[in-house]
Motif scaffolding. Sequence first.
Motif, PDB file in Angstrom:
ATOM      1  N   THR A 139      50.234  34.492  28.338  1.00  0.00           N
ATOM      2  CA  THR A 139      51.189  35.820  28.415  1.00  0.00           C
ATOM      3  C   THR A 139      52.296  35.671  29.026  1.00  0.00           C
ATOM      4  O   THR A 139      52.959  36.662  28.690  1.00  0.00           O
ATOM      5  N   CYS A 140      52.415  35.012  30.064  1.00  0.00           N
ATOM      6  CA  CYS A 140      53.061  36.142  30.643  1.00  0.00           C
ATOM      7  C   CYS A 140      53.627  35.586  32.282  1.00  0.00           C
ATOM      8  O   CYS A 140      52.933  34.685  32.442  1.00  0.00           O
ATOM      9  N   ARG A 141      54.532  35.062  32.604  1.00  0.00           N
ATOM     10  CA  ARG A 141      55.706  34.758  33.848  1.00  0.00           C
ATOM     11  C   ARG A 141      54.661  35.323  35.230  1.00  0.00           C
ATOM     12  O   ARG A 141      54.213  35.959  35.544  1.00  0.00           O
ATOM     13  N   PRO A 142      54.230  34.335  36.201  1.00  0.00           N
ATOM     14  CA  PRO A 142      53.588  34.430  37.134  1.00  0.00           C
ATOM     15  C   PRO A 142      53.958  35.313  37.890  1.00  0.00           C
ATOM     16  O   PRO A 142      55.409  34.893  38.756  1.00  0.00           O
ATOM     17  N   PHE A 143      53.454  35.682  38.438  1.00  0.00           N
ATOM     18  CA  PHE A 143      53.319  36.705  40.020  1.00  0.00           C
ATOM     19  C   PHE A 143      54.519  35.611  41.228  1.00  0.00           C
ATOM     20  O   PHE A 143      53.489  34.876  41.205  1.00  0.00           O
ATOM     21  N   GLU A 144      55.544  35.697  41.380  1.00  0.00           N
ATOM     22  CA  GLU A 144      56.131  35.285  42.617  1.00  0.00           C
ATOM     23  C   GLU A 144      56.436  36.554  43.444  1.00  0.00           C
ATOM     24  O   GLU A 144      56.574  37.517  43.244  1.00  0.00           O
ATOM     25  N   PRO A 145      56.074  36.159  45.169  1.00  0.00           N
ATOM     26  CA  PRO A 145      55.603  36.948  45.695  1.00  0.00           C
ATOM     27  C   PRO A 145      57.324  37.029  46.197  1.00  0.00           C
ATOM     28  O   PRO A 145      57.863  35.596  46.093  1.00  0.00           O
ATOM     29  N   VAL A 146      57.318  37.985  46.557  1.00  0.00           N
ATOM     30  CA  VAL A 146      58.714  38.264  47.388  1.00  0.00           C
ATOM     31  C   VAL A 146      58.911  38.675  48.541  1.00  0.00           C
ATOM     32  O   VAL A 146      58.318  39.658  49.206  1.00  0.00           O
ATOM     33  N   ARG A 147      59.720  38.142  49.920  1.00  0.00           N
ATOM     34  CA  ARG A 147      59.613  38.804  50.969  1.00  0.00           C
ATOM     35  C   ARG A 147      60.746  40.182  50.934  1.00  0.00           C
ATOM     36  O   ARG A 147      61.892  39.865  51.067  1.00  0.00           O
ATOM     37  N   CYS A 148      60.035  40.689  51.583  1.00  0.00           N
ATOM     38  CA  CYS A 148      60.290  42.371  52.407  1.00  0.00           C
ATOM     39  C   CYS A 148      59.918  42.136  53.284  1.00  0.00           C
ATOM     40  O   CYS A 148      59.023  41.761  54.150  1.00  0.00           O
ATOM     41  N   ASP A 149      59.839  43.671  53.362  1.00  0.00           N
ATOM     42  CA  ASP A 149      59.838  44.120  55.271  1.00  0.00           C
ATOM     43  C   ASP A 149      59.231  45.442  54.078  1.00  0.00           C
ATOM     44  O   ASP A 149      57.915  45.726  54.994  1.00  0.00           O
ATOM     45  N   VAL A 150      59.520  46.698  52.729  1.00  0.00           N
ATOM     46  CA  VAL A 150      58.156  47.125  52.672  1.00  0.00           C
ATOM     47  C   VAL A 150      57.874  46.649  51.156  1.00  0.00           C
ATOM     48  O   VAL A 150      58.293  46.134  50.672  1.00  0.00           O
ATOM     49  N   PHE A 151      56.707  46.901  51.926  1.00  0.00           N
ATOM     50  CA  PHE A 151      55.940  46.301  49.889  1.00  0.00           C
ATOM     51  C   PHE A 151      55.047  47.375  49.392  1.00  0.00           C
ATOM     52  O   PHE A 151      54.275  47.966  50.364  1.00  0.00           O
ATOM     53  N   ILE A 152      55.005  47.677  48.740  1.00  0.00           N
ATOM     54  CA  ILE A 152      54.901  49.068  47.283  1.00  0.00           C
ATOM     55  C   ILE A 152      53.990  48.289  46.493  1.00  0.00           C
ATOM     56  O   ILE A 152      53.983  47.601  46.119  1.00  0.00           O
ATOM     57  N   THR A 153      52.710  48.475  46.405  1.00  0.00           N
ATOM     58  CA  THR A 153      51.467  48.400  45.956  1.00  0.00           C
ATOM     59  C   THR A 153      50.468  49.155  44.809  1.00  0.00           C
ATOM     60  O   THR A 153      49.954  50.222  45.784  1.00  0.00           O
ATOM     61  N   GLU A 154      50.073  48.652  44.610  1.00  0.00           N
ATOM     62  CA  GLU A 154      49.389  49.569  43.401  1.00  0.00           C
ATOM     63  C   GLU A 154      48.063  49.089  44.263  1.00  0.00           C
ATOM     64  O   GLU A 154      47.533  48.054  44.409  1.00  0.00           O
ATOM     65  N   ALA A 155      47.028  50.285  43.466  1.00  0.00           N
ATOM     66  CA  ALA A 155      45.132  49.425  44.457  1.00  0.00           C
ATOM     67  C   ALA A 155      43.960  49.958  43.309  1.00  0.00           C
ATOM     68  O   ALA A 155      43.308  50.457  43.306  1.00  0.00           O
ATOM     69  N   THR A 156      45.161  49.931  41.538  1.00  0.00           N
ATOM     70  CA  THR A 156      43.559  49.899  40.939  1.00  0.00           C
ATOM     71  C   THR A 156      42.024  49.788  41.105  1.00  0.00           C
ATOM     72  O   THR A 156      41.139  50.366  41.382  1.00  0.00           O
ATOM     73  N   PHE A 157      42.188  48.158  41.579  1.00  0.00           N
ATOM     74  CA  PHE A 157      40.836  47.918  42.520  1.00  0.00           C
ATOM     75  C   PHE A 157      40.863  47.532  43.866  1.00  0.00           C
ATOM     76  O   PHE A 157      40.086  46.484  43.656  1.00  0.00           O
ATOM     77  N   GLY A 158      41.199  48.311  44.381  1.00  0.00           N
ATOM     78  CA  GLY A 158      41.542  48.135  46.367  1.00  0.00           C
ATOM     79  C   GLY A 158      40.441  48.665  46.555  1.00  0.00           C
ATOM     80  O   GLY A 158      40.481  49.349  47.552  1.00  0.00           O
ATOM     81  N   LEU A 159      38.940  47.666  46.210  1.00  0.00           N
ATOM     82  CA  LEU A 159      38.031  48.268  46.945  1.00  0.00           C
ATOM     83  C   LEU A 159      37.286  46.667  47.491  1.00  0.00           C
ATOM     84  O   LEU A 159      36.825  46.120  45.439  1.00  0.00           O
ATOM     85  N   PRO A 160      36.527  45.810  48.043  1.00  0.00           N
ATOM     86  CA  PRO A 160      36.413  44.750  47.856  1.00  0.00           C
ATOM     87  C   PRO A 160      35.268  44.813  47.449  1.00  0.00           C
ATOM     88  O   PRO A 160      34.833  43.220  47.117  1.00  0.00           O
ATOM     89  N   VAL A 161      34.741  45.673  46.304  1.00  0.00           N
ATOM     90  CA  VAL A 161      33.915  45.076  45.423  1.00  0.00           C
ATOM     91  C   VAL A 161      34.051  44.158  44.638  1.00  0.00           C
ATOM     92  O   VAL A 161      33.409  43.671  43.462  1.00  0.00           O
ATOM     93  N   PHE A 162      35.825  44.764  44.079  1.00  0.00           N
ATOM     94  CA  PHE A 162      36.031  44.346  42.966  1.00  0.00           C
ATOM     95  C   PHE A 162      36.366  42.889  43.116  1.00  0.00           C
ATOM     96  O   PHE A 162      38.029  42.124  43.715  1.00  0.00           O
ATOM     97  N   ARG A 163      35.920  42.003  42.153  1.00  0.00           N
ATOM     98  CA  ARG A 163      35.996  40.255  42.319  1.00  0.00           C
ATOM     99  C   ARG A 163      35.900  39.770  41.197  1.00  0.00           C
ATOM    100  O   ARG A 163      35.313  40.358  40.551  1.00  0.00           O
ATOM    101  N   HIS A 164      37.123  39.572  40.317  1.00  0.00           N
ATOM    102  CA  HIS A 164      37.207  39.522  39.200  1.00  0.00           C
ATOM    103  C   HIS A 164      36.671  38.281  38.615  1.00  0.00           C
ATOM    104  O   HIS A 164      36.325  38.082  37.172  1.00  0.00           O
TER     105      HIS A 164
END
Length: 359
Positions: A139-164
């Motif tokens: 349903t949407c365009r795939p994620f494209e990594p963008v080269r950058c100096d500072v990356f701001i990321t969410e962490a909704t599932f930011g624990l190693p237990v989460f593997r979808h």
Amino acid sequence: MSSAVVNNRSGAYLGSMRPEELLTPTPAGLCCPPGSFHVDPVRPVARALITHAHSDHARPGHGAVLATAETLDLMRLRYGDNFAVSVQPIRYGEPVRLDRVTVSLHPAGHVLGSAQILIEANGLRVVASGDYKDVADPTCRPFEPVRCDVFITEATFGLPVFRHGDPRAEIEKLLRSVGLFPERAHMIGAYSLGKAQRVVALLRAAGYDWPIYLHGAVEAITRYYANHVDLGELRLARDADRSNLAGAIVICPPAALNDRWSRRFPDPVTAFASGWMRIRARARQRGIALPLVISDHSDWDGLTAAITATGASEIWVTHGAEEALVYWCRTRGLAARPLHMIGYGDEDPESEGIESHAP
Ligand SMILES: [Zn+2]
Ligand SMILES: [Zn+2]
């Protein structure tokens, strides 16, 4: 997408600007003073850049709103025509000058129209990614990594237990259940923007070509998605008679699974499509017979792979399990800090489980 090397590992930036001067956390959200705008502001502001249309990121009442055309359309569907004083659609990859900075939008793979925002000034590149996932989504365009100096990321599932895992395996599980219980309705709780439409698209990709029934609350957004992706025959559940609903698949908002609405269906099997379904106790608590681990957020592997792919030497972590991801970054020699932003996750449908993971 190639960027000159503008920083070194000691964190000293060439050029005069520090990342905090380009983008700084404020109570209204991340603010870019040299560009005179906020990113996903939680309070009304004069100029807002919006990553995607989930209600914790896209709120009504701003002056000017800049976003992809799809995000603007979805905001209009949810809030009405007067959700902002003015709007400016921006195409993916199109550079836009705002005062002393250049911004551009890049696919985030989260929901239709979702974008990461790249902000550039004096050779410094900061990416605010909003919410994102790095797995295929019809349903949407795939994620494209963008080269950058500072990356701001969410962490909704930011624990190693989460593997979808693979969402197609979850859809197979659902279709097996439909095959086993042809006299029962299968009710799939799925958030109304993004997840509901992705579940329909995944069912179609798996070869399911019967009509799919919709709860009224997911209808408008699903019809909008159907302009962008083939979702097959859709029917409103309220127009169907009970006999047609035996063996049918019905998509509804999660809250509808347990309310009076669900009683009209013949002996329903309740399913719920969410990354939180990885936690079995949560599925049991909600009385979900068929948990489907399908998430529009990156899992732990996705988050860490995305961070690595940006080449950023500094990572800022917002909403979710911030501390674990910050710790992981530091063990990799990256500068990292939690932003402790307030107001995200509460309304973002899939982030509803956050309170039980917050420190
Ligand atoms: Zn979101
Ligand atoms: Zn979010």
